[in-house]
Write a protein that holds these residues in place. Structure first.
Motif, PDB file in Angstrom:
ATOM      1  N   GLY A   6      24.891  14.205   9.910  1.00 22.31           N
ATOM      2  CA  GLY A   6      23.875  13.199   9.610  1.00 22.31           C
ATOM      3  C   GLY A   6      24.162  12.432   8.339  1.00 22.31           C
ATOM      4  N   GLY A   7      25.262  12.779   7.674  1.00 20.57           N
ATOM      5  CA  GLY A   7      25.656  12.099   6.453  1.00 20.57           C
ATOM      6  C   GLY A   7      27.105  11.679   6.517  1.00 20.57           C
ATOM      7  N   HIS A   8      27.904  12.185   5.580  1.00 23.41           N
ATOM      8  CA  HIS A   8      29.292  11.721   5.490  1.00 23.41           C
ATOM      9  C   HIS A   8      30.295  12.689   6.098  1.00 23.41           C
ATOM     10  CE1 HIS A   8      29.183  14.510   2.089  1.00 23.41           C
ATOM     11  NE2 HIS A   8      30.502  14.488   2.080  1.00 23.41           N
ATOM     12  N   LEU A   9      29.843  13.852   6.618  1.00 23.19           N
ATOM     13  CA  LEU A   9      30.772  14.860   7.116  1.00 23.19           C
ATOM     14  C   LEU A   9      30.828  14.890   8.637  1.00 23.19           C
ATOM     15  CD1 LEU A   9      29.935  17.923   4.810  1.00 23.19           C
ATOM     16  CD2 LEU A   9      31.951  16.441   4.677  1.00 23.19           C
ATOM     17  N   LEU A  10      32.028  15.103   9.175  1.00 21.50           N
ATOM     18  CA  LEU A  10      32.253  15.334  10.593  1.00 21.50           C
ATOM     19  C   LEU A  10      33.009  16.643  10.762  1.00 21.50           C
ATOM     20  CD1 LEU A  10      33.422  11.822  11.884  1.00 21.50           C
ATOM     21  CD2 LEU A  10      31.220  12.912  12.329  1.00 21.50           C
ATOM     22  N   ARG A  11      32.672  17.403  11.805  1.00 21.15           N
ATOM     23  CA  ARG A  11      33.330  18.686  12.050  1.00 21.15           C
ATOM     24  C   ARG A  11      33.875  18.744  13.469  1.00 21.15           C
ATOM     25  NH1 ARG A  11      32.619  24.148  10.347  1.00 21.15           N
ATOM     26  NH2 ARG A  11      33.795  25.435  11.798  1.00 21.15           N
ATOM     27  N   LEU A  26      36.434  14.148   7.389  1.00 19.03           N
ATOM     28  CA  LEU A  26      36.584  14.906   8.627  1.00 19.03           C
ATOM     29  C   LEU A  26      37.045  16.312   8.273  1.00 19.03           C
ATOM     30  CD1 LEU A  26      37.983  11.796   9.194  1.00 19.03           C
ATOM     31  CD2 LEU A  26      37.622  12.649  11.506  1.00 19.03           C
ATOM     32  N   VAL A  27      36.476  17.300   8.963  1.00 19.59           N
ATOM     33  CA  VAL A  27      36.741  18.701   8.649  1.00 19.59           C
ATOM     34  C   VAL A  27      37.095  19.439   9.936  1.00 19.59           C
ATOM     35  CG1 VAL A  27      35.786  20.839   7.693  1.00 19.59           C
ATOM     36  CG2 VAL A  27      35.124  18.620   6.718  1.00 19.59           C
ATOM     37  N   ILE A  28      38.100  20.293   9.838  1.00 19.23           N
ATOM     38  CA  ILE A  28      38.464  21.153  10.961  1.00 19.23           C
ATOM     39  C   ILE A  28      38.754  22.541  10.402  1.00 19.23           C
ATOM     40  CG2 ILE A  28      40.956  20.638  10.945  1.00 19.23           C
ATOM     41  CD1 ILE A  28      40.720  20.454  14.054  1.00 19.23           C
ATOM     42  N   VAL A  29      38.296  23.569  11.092  1.00 20.18           N
ATOM     43  CA  VAL A  29      38.460  24.952  10.645  1.00 20.18           C
ATOM     44  C   VAL A  29      39.276  25.683  11.702  1.00 20.18           C
ATOM     45  CG1 VAL A  29      37.280  27.092  10.023  1.00 20.18           C
ATOM     46  CG2 VAL A  29      36.277  24.878   9.396  1.00 20.18           C
TER      47      VAL A  29
END
Length: 277
Positions: free
Chosen positions: A198-203, A239-242
């Protein structure tokens, strides 16, 4: 203590975990820790845990376990204990936990402000957002099951993944993300999801390539396509990936611009039948 808190966590891994736990469960700020629970699935490991503000130190185990029993759950409904920590200002002291049957779970968190195409693109496939049809999601389920890691029994994994995808489909319907696929000859051969806080982060979530179609550039090309589509749609800046710390996974993700941002550690103990302490 507040319910459905927006209390900030510094870790990109834990912060983006909350995208999913807020939708499916309850997040509460306890001050020294954030309590995450999924009342509909109290035995799910990563839906029921405590994330502390600081790493474990000597003498913390008994107090952490008491907080878990109070705010997360007890056997038999919650047959595990799971602790994470957000801060890294001091090294964690794990000896007491390890001596009492806990094991360390480690993941690598990668991040990027934007993605670029991999050097070895696969331009034979078609890349698109999955349509919201039962048939399309059934294809995704089949591909996710085929893509599972070694050691997972097929039928049990299918049951788990069916529930998991049902929840992610609901998030897509709520406007929180998209599910993407790579198609060769009309067949879905790779898929994944991307979701917004809902803000600046994507997962990114559940990246899977069918074993018969690996090493063809499909995964990297799909990650690039999905990340840039979602970034443009949501106006995100990170963008974030784990992932598990495997060289092959990191190589694919770094090929499109991801870089290691942090390493995420958790302590997990699965309680044996009748074990209460």
């Amino acid at each position: 203590m507040t319910t459905d808190t927006r209390a900030p966590l510094h870790s990109l891994g834990f912060s983006t975990d909350l995208i999913f736990t807020r939708f499916h469960g309850v997040v509460r700020d306890l001050g020294e820790a954030v309590a995450i629970t999924n009342p509909s699935s109290p035995a799910q490991y990563f839906g029921n845990l405590l994330v502390f503000r600081s790493p474990p130190q000597a003498g913390d185990r008994a107090r952490w376990e008491a907080l878990f029993a109070e705010h997360i759950g007890r056997p038999l409904h919650t047959p595990h204990r799971l602790f994470g920590w957000d801060g890294h200002e001091t090294p964690p002291e794990l000896e007491d936990f390890l001596a009492h049957g806990y094991r360390v779970e480690e993941e690598v968190v990668l991040a990027a402000p934007a993605l670029h195409a991999p050097q070895h693109q696969n331009l034979d496939a078609e890349y698109r957002v999955l349509p919201d049809t039962d048939e399309a999601w059934a294809e995704a389920l089949d591909n996710q099951v085929a893509s599972r890691e070694d050691g997972y029994e097929e039928q049990r994994y299918r049951q788990f993944k069916e529930t998991h995808l049902r929840g992610l489909r609901a998030m897509c319907r709520a406007g929180l993300g998209f599910w993407y696929g790579a198609y060769l000859g009309g067949q879905l051969v790779a898929d994944l999801g991307v979701f917004s806080d809902g803000g600046h982060l994507l997962r990114f979530q559940s990246v899977g390539t069918h074993p018969e179609y690996r090493r063809r550039g499909l995964c990297g090309t799909l990650v690039h396509f999905a990340g840039e589509h979602a970034r443009a749609h949501f106006g995100a800046s990170q963008l974030v990936i784990v992932a598990d710390d495997h060289a092959s996974a990191k190589r694919v993700y770094t090929s499109v611009g991801f870089a290691v941002a942090e390493r995420k550690q958790l302590l997990l103990k699965v309680l044996l039948p009748g074990e209460q302490h």
